[in-house]
Design a protein around this motif. Structure first.
Motif, PDB file in Angstrom:
ATOM      1  N   ILE A 220       1.095   0.545  31.438  1.00  0.00           N
ATOM      2  CA  ILE A 220       1.807   0.983  30.241  1.00  0.00           C
ATOM      3  C   ILE A 220       0.795   1.077  29.108  1.00  0.00           C
ATOM      4  CG2 ILE A 220       3.585   0.394  28.558  1.00  0.00           C
ATOM      5  CD1 ILE A 220       5.042  -1.109  30.797  1.00  0.00           C
ATOM      6  N   VAL A 221       0.753   2.236  28.451  1.00  0.00           N
ATOM      7  CA  VAL A 221      -0.167   2.449  27.333  1.00  0.00           C
ATOM      8  C   VAL A 221       0.660   2.728  26.084  1.00  0.00           C
ATOM      9  CG1 VAL A 221      -2.036   3.855  26.398  1.00  0.00           C
ATOM     10  CG2 VAL A 221      -1.964   3.353  28.845  1.00  0.00           C
ATOM     11  N   GLU A 222       0.382   1.981  25.015  1.00  0.00           N
ATOM     12  CA  GLU A 222       1.085   2.155  23.751  1.00  0.00           C
ATOM     13  C   GLU A 222       0.090   2.565  22.671  1.00  0.00           C
ATOM     14  OE1 GLU A 222       4.660  -1.157  24.171  1.00  0.00           O
ATOM     15  OE2 GLU A 222       2.818  -1.689  23.093  1.00  0.00           O
ATOM     16  N   VAL A 223       0.435   3.612  21.896  1.00  0.00           N
ATOM     17  CA  VAL A 223      -0.384   4.029  20.760  1.00  0.00           C
ATOM     18  C   VAL A 223       0.509   4.118  19.530  1.00  0.00           C
ATOM     19  CG1 VAL A 223      -2.180   5.200  22.066  1.00  0.00           C
ATOM     20  CG2 VAL A 223      -0.129   6.445  21.484  1.00  0.00           C
ATOM     21  N   LYS A 224      -0.009   3.668  18.384  1.00  0.00           N
ATOM     22  CA  LYS A 224       0.813   3.521  17.195  1.00  0.00           C
ATOM     23  C   LYS A 224       0.229   4.279  16.001  1.00  0.00           C
ATOM     24  CE  LYS A 224       2.185  -1.191  18.491  1.00  0.00           C
ATOM     25  NZ  LYS A 224       2.261  -2.594  18.047  1.00  0.00           N
ATOM     26  N   PRO A 225       1.089   4.600  15.019  1.00  0.00           N
ATOM     27  CA  PRO A 225       0.605   5.164  13.757  1.00  0.00           C
ATOM     28  C   PRO A 225       0.238   4.049  12.775  1.00  0.00           C
ATOM     29  CG  PRO A 225       2.983   5.197  13.768  1.00  0.00           C
ATOM     30  CD  PRO A 225       2.554   4.593  15.091  1.00  0.00           C
ATOM     31  N   VAL A 226      -0.293   4.439  11.614  1.00  0.00           N
ATOM     32  CA  VAL A 226      -0.619   3.475  10.559  1.00  0.00           C
ATOM     33  C   VAL A 226      -0.024   3.961   9.240  1.00  0.00           C
ATOM     34  CG1 VAL A 226      -2.744   2.736  11.689  1.00  0.00           C
ATOM     35  CG2 VAL A 226      -2.807   4.630  10.049  1.00  0.00           C
ATOM     36  N   SER A 227      -0.233   3.210   8.159  1.00  0.00           N
ATOM     37  CA  SER A 227       0.311   3.571   6.851  1.00  0.00           C
ATOM     38  C   SER A 227      -0.760   3.416   5.778  1.00  0.00           C
ATOM     39  CB  SER A 227       1.520   2.698   6.529  1.00  0.00           C
ATOM     40  OG  SER A 227       1.127   1.341   6.453  1.00  0.00           O
ATOM     41  N   PHE A 228      -0.430   3.823   4.547  1.00  0.00           N
ATOM     42  CA  PHE A 228      -1.321   3.568   3.415  1.00  0.00           C
ATOM     43  C   PHE A 228      -0.473   3.480   2.155  1.00  0.00           C
ATOM     44  CE2 PHE A 228      -0.926   7.787   1.779  1.00  0.00           C
ATOM     45  CZ  PHE A 228      -1.448   7.766   0.490  1.00  0.00           C
ATOM     46  N   LYS A 229      -1.075   2.917   1.068  1.00  0.00           N
ATOM     47  CA  LYS A 229      -0.373   2.740  -0.192  1.00  0.00           C
ATOM     48  C   LYS A 229      -1.236   3.293  -1.328  1.00  0.00           C
ATOM     49  CE  LYS A 229       1.438  -1.299  -0.880  1.00  0.00           C
ATOM     50  NZ  LYS A 229       1.482  -2.760  -1.172  1.00  0.00           N
ATOM     51  N   VAL A 230      -0.601   4.040  -2.236  1.00  0.00           N
ATOM     52  CA  VAL A 230      -1.272   4.510  -3.440  1.00  0.00           C
ATOM     53  C   VAL A 230      -0.702   3.736  -4.625  1.00  0.00           C
ATOM     54  CG1 VAL A 230       0.333   6.440  -3.776  1.00  0.00           C
ATOM     55  CG2 VAL A 230      -1.939   6.504  -4.831  1.00  0.00           C
ATOM     56  N   ILE A 231      -1.587   3.296  -5.515  1.00  0.00           N
ATOM     57  CA  ILE A 231      -1.191   2.486  -6.669  1.00  0.00           C
ATOM     58  C   ILE A 231      -1.624   3.211  -7.942  1.00  0.00           C
ATOM     59  CG2 ILE A 231      -1.392   0.240  -7.802  1.00  0.00           C
ATOM     60  CD1 ILE A 231      -2.254  -0.878  -5.042  1.00  0.00           C
ATOM     61  N   LYS A 232      -0.701   3.378  -8.891  1.00  0.00           N
ATOM     62  CA  LYS A 232      -0.981   4.096 -10.139  1.00  0.00           C
ATOM     63  C   LYS A 232      -1.097   3.094 -11.284  1.00  0.00           C
ATOM     64  CE  LYS A 232      -1.427   7.927 -12.463  1.00  0.00           C
ATOM     65  NZ  LYS A 232      -2.553   8.815 -12.216  1.00  0.00           N
ATOM     66  N   VAL A 233      -2.227   3.134 -12.013  1.00  0.00           N
ATOM     67  CA  VAL A 233      -2.440   2.177 -13.103  1.00  0.00           C
ATOM     68  C   VAL A 233      -2.944   2.884 -14.355  1.00  0.00           C
ATOM     69  CG1 VAL A 233      -2.979   0.299 -11.497  1.00  0.00           C
ATOM     70  CG2 VAL A 233      -4.836   1.710 -12.415  1.00  0.00           C
ATOM     71  N   ASN A 234      -2.827   2.160 -15.480  1.00  0.00           N
ATOM     72  CA  ASN A 234      -3.386   2.608 -16.760  1.00  0.00           C
ATOM     73  C   ASN A 234      -4.893   2.383 -16.713  1.00  0.00           C
ATOM     74  OD1 ASN A 234      -4.219   2.957 -19.415  1.00  0.00           O
ATOM     75  ND2 ASN A 234      -2.492   1.836 -20.303  1.00  0.00           N
ATOM     76  N   LYS A 235      -5.650   3.411 -17.013  1.00  0.00           N
ATOM     77  CA  LYS A 235      -7.109   3.304 -16.933  1.00  0.00           C
ATOM     78  C   LYS A 235      -7.638   2.232 -17.866  1.00  0.00           C
ATOM     79  CE  LYS A 235     -11.318   6.080 -17.338  1.00  0.00           C
ATOM     80  NZ  LYS A 235     -11.872   7.429 -17.656  1.00  0.00           N
ATOM     81  N   ASP A 236      -7.005   2.077 -19.032  1.00  0.00           N
ATOM     82  CA  ASP A 236      -7.496   1.118 -20.010  1.00  0.00           C
ATOM     83  C   ASP A 236      -6.964  -0.284 -19.775  1.00  0.00           C
ATOM     84  OD1 ASP A 236      -8.887   3.150 -21.379  1.00  0.00           O
ATOM     85  OD2 ASP A 236      -7.021   3.771 -22.357  1.00  0.00           O
ATOM     86  N   ASN A 237      -5.960  -0.404 -18.930  1.00  0.00           N
ATOM     87  CA  ASN A 237      -5.391  -1.707 -18.598  1.00  0.00           C
ATOM     88  C   ASN A 237      -4.894  -1.654 -17.168  1.00  0.00           C
ATOM     89  OD1 ASN A 237      -4.173  -4.180 -18.424  1.00  0.00           O
ATOM     90  ND2 ASN A 237      -2.506  -3.718 -19.863  1.00  0.00           N
ATOM     91  N   THR A 238      -5.766  -1.977 -16.237  1.00  0.00           N
ATOM     92  CA  THR A 238      -5.446  -1.798 -14.815  1.00  0.00           C
ATOM     93  C   THR A 238      -4.336  -2.722 -14.339  1.00  0.00           C
ATOM     94  OG1 THR A 238      -7.247  -3.322 -14.247  1.00  0.00           O
ATOM     95  CG2 THR A 238      -7.753  -0.960 -14.221  1.00  0.00           C
ATOM     96  N   ASN A 239      -3.987  -3.706 -15.149  1.00  0.00           N
ATOM     97  CA  ASN A 239      -2.857  -4.565 -14.785  1.00  0.00           C
ATOM     98  C   ASN A 239      -1.517  -3.888 -15.062  1.00  0.00           C
ATOM     99  OD1 ASN A 239      -4.398  -6.760 -13.891  1.00  0.00           O
ATOM    100  ND2 ASN A 239      -4.721  -7.459 -16.004  1.00  0.00           N
ATOM    101  N   GLU A 240      -1.573  -2.772 -15.794  1.00  0.00           N
ATOM    102  CA  GLU A 240      -0.350  -2.042 -16.130  1.00  0.00           C
ATOM    103  C   GLU A 240      -0.090  -0.992 -15.050  1.00  0.00           C
ATOM    104  OE1 GLU A 240       1.601   0.744 -19.685  1.00  0.00           O
ATOM    105  OE2 GLU A 240      -0.432  -0.090 -19.923  1.00  0.00           O
ATOM    106  N   LYS A 241       0.914  -1.199 -14.227  1.00  0.00           N
ATOM    107  CA  LYS A 241       1.258  -0.269 -13.152  1.00  0.00           C
ATOM    108  C   LYS A 241       2.204   0.798 -13.697  1.00  0.00           C
ATOM    109  CE  LYS A 241      -0.970  -2.940 -10.280  1.00  0.00           C
ATOM    110  NZ  LYS A 241      -0.284  -3.700  -9.233  1.00  0.00           N
TER     111      LYS A 241
END
Length: 500
Positions: A323-344
């Protein structure tokens, strides 16, 4: 004195001759040795037993070792290939002499050579019927001594974990010469491989698979003869006209003979289905036994997910599978304020692209953050960041190249015009486990990749228009109102004078 010297010389000569002969007298004779694939494994073994022995009072010089062996051997011989004339025990012995398996006055055959059992379908079938006669253990390393009075035909059987062998014939001639036989066996293990490019998949991907297995040894008297290789897909479909079957001399051979459907095997209607069967049973060819059958075909992934991978459940009629199993993967994009990267930043929109060539249909030009120009085809719908400034995309092919680009910035922020390449999906070691299901022992291999690394996109906040240093519009508004009021007063005053 001279006579004594002569006598002594004669005695010395005789002693020398006797001494030189000792090694010959001590040489091993009357020995059966066996070799073959799989017999060097731990737990492998072999057995032998005499089925035809000398009888010099008989006109043929031979007889079966027992009535039980004679009955089984002769019955199987006569059933094989359904000969026109049914033979008795002496008739079968006469055929064996004719084949060169046994000696006669006109035929001084010494030993049955390795593979001779395949020269006669009748003999192969007869040997398969008397395997119970092989009751003596055979030393795989050194052979087994056979009594000097035990000239005749022996049956030899072999066993090794994971292999299937046909019974063999070993003929001990009247000279007592040693006999060497080679076990004809095939490994009971179906091997399945996924193309390297198919170790991760996304919906709609085409994945190429290869199955290889040794062509089974099946006794000639077996009825029915069963040799099938089956594969069942989960979360995918088989691609039409993608199956190819090739016979190779060894697993490492670079070329082979392409087998023909409905001549060498039968295949079911598998296109766009989930079940594929290649059936050699009704087209079984003993000449192929022990060679390598290589089956290649293509599957198309359905709506695969990490929890529901593309799975192939392949197995053979020999009771092994993979039995052979192959899977997909995922990714995440995060949008922030350039002058305050803690601000999403929520409500940013992105588009995912899959790498393409310039000129491909629907391909668009993209500029990476390092100013390189690439081309990509849009994949899926628009991606929008949530209240936490994040957006995830699932079911991607870890082995493909993707880009992501912002298409709409949040209110009050500038648009980031660069595209970013997804990276960091690394293959993990393919784990294997074993399970038994419906009397089939499966090896399960699962390919897993890490997800693509999160991508953080920075936007600049838009500023209000700056002050130019002027006096503003208020004073002009007040002045205008005063002038309008004065004009109205003068108008009404002039009308009063006129009426007087």
């Amino acid at each position: 004195m001279k006579k004594m010297r002569k006598i002594f010389a004669v005695l010395l000569t005789l002693a020398m001759v006797l001494g030189m002969s000792m090694t010959s007298f001590a040489a091993d004779k009357n020995t059966i040795t066996i070799s073959g694939k799989g017999l060097d494994a731990e737990g492998a073994g072999a057995s032998y037993g005499q089925i035809i022995k000398e009888n010099r009072k008989s006109t043929l010089g031979w007889q079966f070792a027992s009535d039980d062996i004679a009955n089984k051997f002769v019955e199987a011989w006569n059933k094989a290939n359904k000969p026109e004339t049914t033979l008795d025990a002496n008739g079968v012995i006469a055929k064996l002499i004719q084949l060169g398996v046994l000696e006669s006055d006109a035929n001084e055959n010494k030993n049955v050579e390795a593979g001779t059992i395949n020269a006669s379908t009748n003999l192969s079938a007869a040997l398969a019927a008397v395997t119970s006669a092989a009751t003596n253990n055979l030393d795989l390393a050194n052979g087994a001594d056979v009594s000097t009075t035990g000239k005749g035909l022996y049956i030899v059987t072999a066993h090794s974990n994971g292999y299937t062998y046909l019974p063999m014939a070993a003929y001990m001639n009247t000279n007592g010469d040693n006999v060497a036989v080679v076990a004809k066996g095939a490994k009971d293990q179906l091997n399945k491989k996924v193309a390297e490019s198919g170790q991760s998949v996304a919906p709609g991907d085409e994945v190429n698979y290869t199955i290889d297995e040794e062509y089974l040894y099946i006794a000639p008297n077996a009825n029915p003869k069963t040799f099938t290789i089956t594969d069942t897909l989960t979360n995918g479909k088989f691609k039409e006209n993608s199956v190819k079957v090739v016979l190779k001399d060894s697993i490492n051979a670079t070329t082979g003979k392409e087998l023909v459907a409905d001549t060498d095997y039968k295949i079911n209607t598998y296109a766009n289905g989930t079940d594929l069967t290649v059936d050699f049973s009704n087209h079984y060819n003993s000449a192929y036994a022990g060679k390598i059958v290589v089956i290649t075909y293509t599957a198309i992934a359905g709506e695969v997910t990490t929890a529901a991978p593309l799975t192939n459940n392949a197995h053979s009629s020999n009771g092994t599978g993979k039995i052979v199993e192959v899977k997909p993967v995922s990714f995440k994009v995060i949008k922030v304020n350039k002058d305050n990267t803690n601000e999403k930043l929520p409500d940013a929109e992105f588009q995912l692209y899959k790498k393409a060539n310039e000129g491909d249909a629907n391909a668009v030009s993209l500029t990476l953050d390092n100013k390189t120009t690439v081309y990509g085809i849009p994949v899926g719908n628009v991606i929008k960041t949530d209240a936490n400034g994040e957006a995830s995309v699932n079911n991607l092919d870890a082995q493909a190249t993707y880009y992501v680009k912002e298409t709409k910035a949040p209110n009050g922020y500038s648009l980031n015009d660069f595209a970013y390449q997804l990276r960091g999906a690394d293959v993990q070691s393919a784990g294997t486990i074993t399970k038994t299901e419906d009397n089939v022992t499966y090896t399960i291999q699962t390919y897993t990749y890490t997800n693509f690394t999160d991508i953080t996109v920075k936007d600049s906040k838009l500023s209000a228009l700056p002050s130019t240093g002027g006096i503003g519009t208020t004073i002009f508004t007040i002045a205008g109102c005063v002038i309008m009021i004065a004009a109205a007063g003068l108008f009404f005053a002039s009308r009063k004078k006129t009426n007087k």
